[in-house]
Design a protein around this motif. Structure first.
Motif, PDB file in Angstrom:
ATOM      1  N   UNK A 137     -41.184 -11.122  43.868  1.00 31.29           N
ATOM      2  CA  UNK A 137     -39.848 -11.425  44.369  1.00 31.29           C
ATOM      3  C   UNK A 137     -39.450 -10.479  45.499  1.00 31.29           C
ATOM      4  N   UNK A 138     -40.065  -9.274  45.511  1.00 31.01           N
ATOM      5  CA  UNK A 138     -39.775  -8.303  46.568  1.00 31.01           C
ATOM      6  C   UNK A 138     -40.598  -8.532  47.823  1.00 31.01           C
ATOM      7  N   UNK A 139     -41.456  -9.547  47.796  1.00 29.02           N
ATOM      8  CA  UNK A 139     -42.224  -9.883  48.989  1.00 29.02           C
ATOM      9  C   UNK A 139     -43.660  -9.407  48.994  1.00 29.02           C
ATOM     10  N   UNK A 140     -44.142  -8.832  47.894  1.00 31.38           N
ATOM     11  CA  UNK A 140     -45.535  -8.353  47.836  1.00 31.38           C
ATOM     12  C   UNK A 140     -46.479  -9.554  47.889  1.00 31.38           C
ATOM     13  N   UNK A 141     -47.277  -9.636  48.961  1.00 32.47           N
ATOM     14  CA  UNK A 141     -48.144 -10.792  49.155  1.00 32.47           C
ATOM     15  C   UNK A 141     -49.236 -10.889  48.084  1.00 32.47           C
TER      16      UNK A 141
END
Length: 233
Positions: A137-141
């Motif tokens: 959800x924090x954008x970690x691919x």
């Protein structure tokens, strides 16, 4: 010489018919009896789930009816439920081949610690899954991709089920391997190889390889012994 009753339990019908785990259980009990002066005067074998209370299992009930100490290869052959263990201790003295010096108080403590560890593992798994979701959800691919990979196999609403299934498969595979080397470890102990390093050398000399096909170390032996004591059969 102390007279004891031997009790052996396997968890499924297929295990009972194939003898999976039974030979290793008997090897542990025989080794402990020889080392500590116990004489098995009767033995009972049962194919039943460990979730059933010991007193409700026909063969276990027969073993308890003698009023003599009951010996098992590992404590989980009786039960993994600390309440079941505590109840049994009010009726008979328990002997565990893998912990032959332990008295009822120590066995009760071990059962409680094993139950607590299983709860900790479950909690850590849930926390790891939540951490993965948070990173995604924090954008970690990387985390997003991991979730996407699971979603491609299972519907979005079944991610927890998929994770649990995969974890169970890994656990079962590890437990199955531990069972296959259990008898060899028991043989090593019966021949006086009692340290982790000595057991590892024994295994390597007989070309018994680890699950990954390599040689044994003391650490790997320790892990197998721990799994054999608290495995989820």
């Amino acid at each position: 010489m102390l007279s004891v009753i031997a009790y052996y339990r396997v968890s499924t019908k297929s295990q009972g018919e194939s003898g999976l785990g039974l030979e290793a259980q008997k090897a542990y009990v025989e080794t402990a009896c020889k080392a500590h002066g116990w004489e098995v005067v009767a033995e009972y074998i049962e194919t039943v789930s460990g979730s059933i209370a010991p007193v409700e299992r026909p063969e276990c009930a027969k073993a308890l009816s003698h009023g003599l100490p009951v010996v098992v290869a590992k404590l989980d052959r009786l039960s993994r439920d600390v309440e079941h263990i505590a109840s049994l201790m009010k009726r008979v003295s328990l002997k565990v081949a893998t912990m032959p010096q332990a008295d009822n108080f120590q066995l009760h403590l071990f059962a409680a610690l094993a139950e607590q560890e299983r709860a900790f593992i479950s909690q850590r798994t849930k926390e790891a899954l939540q951490a993965l979701k948070d990173r995604a959800e924090g954008g970690c691919e990387v985390s997003i991709q991991k979730i996407a990979n699971r979603s491609a196999v299972k519907p979005q609403g079944s991610k927890d089920v998929a994770l649990a299934t995969a974890r169970e498969a890994r656990t079962q595979k590890a437990n199955t391997f531990a069972t296959t080397v259990e008898a060899t470890i028991a043989l090593a102990q019966s021949k006086g190889h009692t340290t982790l390093q000595a057991i590892a050398l024994f295994m390597n000399e007989r070309k018994v390889f680890t699950a990954n096909g390599g040689e044994w170390s003391a650490t790997q032996v320790s892990r197998i012994l721990k799994r054999l004591i608290v495995d989820a059969a």
